[in-house]
Motif scaffolding. Sequence first.
Motif: not given
Length: 261
Positions: A204-205, A211-213, A222-225
């Motif tokens: 998802t990251l 996607g332009g986030g 996202e990294l801490p997931r």
Amino acid sequence: MRSTSFSLLIAGVTAKASAYLITGDVVNCRSGPGTSYSVVKQYTQGQDVTITCQTEGTNVNGVTIWDKTADGNCYVSDYYVQTGSDGYVTGRCGTSSCPAPKSNQATVDLIAEFEGFEPNVYIDPTGNPTIGYGHLCQRAGCSEVPYPIPLSQADGKRLLASDMARFEQCITAMITGATLNLNQYGALISWSFNMGCGAAQTSTLVARLNGGGNVNTVLSEELPRWVYGGGVVLPGLVRRRNAEVALSQTAGSGPALPVQC
């Protein structure tokens, strides 16, 4: 890639059609240029594929070129494609002929801190001979290492920087919709070095970045997931992800992606 008695005929046909024959019985087309990436589809022997670009990836029987196919938007090893050439027959994927950016020293130091250092060859928990900052030996006694053994820490970091190259290549190839500085890029290199390019590709990251986030928002969320091992939160991974987020938010580094050369 492999030559056959009809290679000249194939070359003559493909010069117009840009289609090449698959030579393996069943060939996996993967989400990225390497055997660690997920399988998107499969081709069978004799099937035509159109190549849109080529790039470097996992070595397959001495061949490191991977071909991106038009119909599957995925990658197959050039070893299994009858292009009539041992080299590139089309443009390089992602950034034309531009190489992937080299990681900055802050990234090398971060990875080195979490990989740990051993100056002599040892057997890692998976049974593989290893040296330095997690370098897996390719030859007996790690004879491919171009530095004296026992390694100094300085030479160990030089070796680590070389080992990071394939992760720099895969991150550069997969990030197509975001502008990153070297520290943000470095956080992704450390993450992929730890978790693997295949996992990064389908994450998802990466999807959110492309996607332009907002880069800092995506990385901090996202990294801490990515802190689980065997379904359990691992404190070492928590510390590493926190360090990667901190690096990504550190100002003062130059541009990394998109590549300019």
